[in-house]
Write an enzyme that holds these catalytic residues in place. Sequence first.
Site, PDB file in Angstrom:
ATOM      1  N   GLY A   1      48.769  38.968  45.395  1.00 24.75           N
ATOM      2  CA  GLY A   1      50.158  39.294  44.978  1.00 24.75           C
ATOM      3  C   GLY A   1      50.756  37.973  44.979  1.00 24.75           C
TER       4      GLY A   1
ATOM      5  N   CYS B   1      43.142  37.290  48.010  1.00 23.22           N
ATOM      6  CA  CYS B   1      44.168  36.172  47.835  1.00 23.22           C
ATOM      7  C   CYS B   1      45.236  36.434  48.904  1.00 23.22           C
ATOM      8  CB  CYS B   1      44.607  36.174  46.422  1.00 23.22           C
ATOM      9  SG  CYS B   1      43.467  35.561  45.220  1.00 23.22           S
ATOM     10  N   TYR B   2      46.415  37.062  48.455  1.00 24.49           N
ATOM     11  CA  TYR B   2      47.388  37.334  49.580  1.00 24.49           C
ATOM     12  C   TYR B   2      47.069  38.232  50.763  1.00 24.49           C
ATOM     13  CZ  TYR B   2      51.764  39.027  51.344  1.00 24.49           C
ATOM     14  OH  TYR B   2      52.775  39.347  52.334  1.00 24.49           O
TER      15      TYR B   2
ATOM     16  N   HIS C   1      39.684  35.748  42.869  1.00 23.90           N
ATOM     17  CA  HIS C   1      39.830  37.087  42.251  1.00 23.90           C
ATOM     18  C   HIS C   1      38.405  37.664  41.697  1.00 23.90           C
ATOM     19  CE1 HIS C   1      44.269  37.525  42.287  1.00 23.90           C
ATOM     20  NE2 HIS C   1      44.371  36.447  41.934  1.00 23.90           N
TER      21      HIS C   1
ATOM     22  N   GLU D   1      38.007  40.470  40.481  1.00 23.50           N
ATOM     23  CA  GLU D   1      37.982  41.634  39.617  1.00 23.50           C
ATOM     24  C   GLU D   1      37.960  41.112  38.061  1.00 23.50           C
ATOM     25  OE1 GLU D   1      39.977  40.366  41.644  1.00 23.50           O
ATOM     26  OE2 GLU D   1      41.978  40.594  41.137  1.00 23.50           O
TER      27      GLU D   1
ATOM     28  N   ASP E   1      44.062  57.088  21.953  1.00 19.26           N
ATOM     29  CA  ASP E   1      45.012  57.273  23.085  1.00 19.26           C
ATOM     30  C   ASP E   1      45.923  58.670  23.007  1.00 19.26           C
ATOM     31  OD1 ASP E   1      43.794  54.996  23.236  1.00 19.26           O
ATOM     32  OD2 ASP E   1      45.524  54.256  22.968  1.00 19.26           O
TER      33      ASP E   1
ATOM     34  N   LYS F   1      40.948  51.242  27.646  1.00 19.53           N
ATOM     35  CA  LYS F   1      40.329  51.972  26.434  1.00 19.53           C
ATOM     36  C   LYS F   1      39.123  52.741  26.674  1.00 19.53           C
ATOM     37  CE  LYS F   1      41.729  52.475  22.342  1.00 19.53           C
ATOM     38  NZ  LYS F   1      43.072  52.476  21.904  1.00 19.53           N
TER      39      LYS F   1
END
Length: 508
Positions: A54, A82-83, A168, A170, A225, A364
């Site tokens: 964050g 992290c945070y 991170h 991710e 979409d 997507k």
Amino acid sequence: MQHEDNHVAVLDFGSQYTQLIVRRVRELGYFARLYAIEDFPEIGNPGAIILSGGPKSTADSDAPDLDFEALKKFGVPVLGLCYGMQLLNIKFGGSVHPSDKREYGPAKLCPAAPEGLFEGLAHESQVWMSHSDTVRDLGEECEVIARNQHGTPVALRWGDKFFGIQFHPEVTHTHEGTRILHNFLLQAKNLEPFRIDDLKREIIDGIREKVGNRQVVCGVSGGVDSTVLAVLLHEAGVNIRAIFVDHGLMRKDEGEEVRSNFHRMGVPIETVEASELFLGKLAGVSEPEKKRDIIGNLFIDVFWEAVGDAELLAQGTLYPDVIESASNAKSKASKIKTHHNRVDRIIELQAEGKVLEPLAEFFKDEVRALGASLGIPNDILQRHPFPGPGLAVRCPGDITEEKLGIIRECDAIFIDHLKAFGWYDKVWQAYAALVPVKTVGVKGDERSYEWAISLRAVISEDAMTADWVELPYQLLRQTSNDILNGVAGINRVLYDVSTKPPASIEWE
Ligand code: XMP
């Protein structure tokens, strides 16, 4: 709410990557759900919990917090990123030190041992940092399980259930990030598997609940979409009107194609022919944001006029649109450009609770998978993305019928060749954009003074980054020949070799 058992609960402390964590967990085959931190501890019975990063410092007076006793009571593995890690360190009696400098970018991860979170990892690998505070004192139970190249602790463990990492996992720049998340999830028991059919049912239930008896207006463009959205709404059995606005910025023969595709899928659509209106308002406008603004607002006007007093507007907004526009309250990303479906007018409607965006948490490829599970034919699902403002963003400067006609012809030639050479499905997106600069050439012994066309083909995972594609020379040569011989007004063909970043996929 379904899946309250054995799912992976991701608690959002405001990182711009939070949705990516959810996506990675789904990619690993487990069901994940994102929760606002204010909702904690109402998160069902998760099998594992991830605390996101964050933008705040734990020292800030308004730093988000969570009930640690409640967190411990779940008795499941917890990973703080992290945070999230800094918060855990404080909860376990350690402290966090604000540093003057923000550490952003690549760093080296050096695990103490190739086990637990780091099972199967090399001795050193690249990780991605984005933080300004660092942990200082460590609590009693704390064990440092990895350091960076300077010996600073970047991964911690408290007992056998609590883990923290300062980077991170991710993002793709953390090379072993997925493996680290996978190793973490292996610590959990009986995690609920992720199945696309479950997701479909969940979205459909959500739509039914939100819509009730109201009528939903849904714009369709023919793109993946909005098509998935319309079919989902149709499948949910709610009262919909699917409207296709032809803004005159479509590609060659696209209007017909859209109508016949929806006919094939059995979803009725209405067409509103508004080319003159759009092109009239765009005449002489060359500033990109102004163009987007005009198109976005006009779109809504045309819709609203077409449907009278519709009670809800459904949009096929995807997650990258949300963060790139940075227009939702939670997003901390800086504004790059206004995506056409998030203009101010829609934000107002959103505030009134009149916008339905059931795909806003997805990327997507996930939407394509969802579409397949809805039975949408593959050729529709594999269509390249096409931006809401259409050819306007591929026509720098002012827009004229002549320029649009040229772009359409060149684009059709390029796409036909991509298909013929078997490259259409291998690229994320490909198109022709006009370079409205006249240069000198020779055509049939005559001097020509005409525009250039730029061809762009990119690969991407989620449109947030992209790389240009090394198309075969023969494909480029034939496309170029056909354009130069067949399209009046063009005497030069260029191939765009720019990555995103720094270029974006579209020209504007
Ligand atoms: P950029 O140009 O931002 O494009 O790198 C990223 C992806 O988004 C598409 N795009 C849009 N899609 N409305 C949309 O629905 C828009 O205003 C818009 N602008 C860009 C683009 O085609 C690419 O796939």
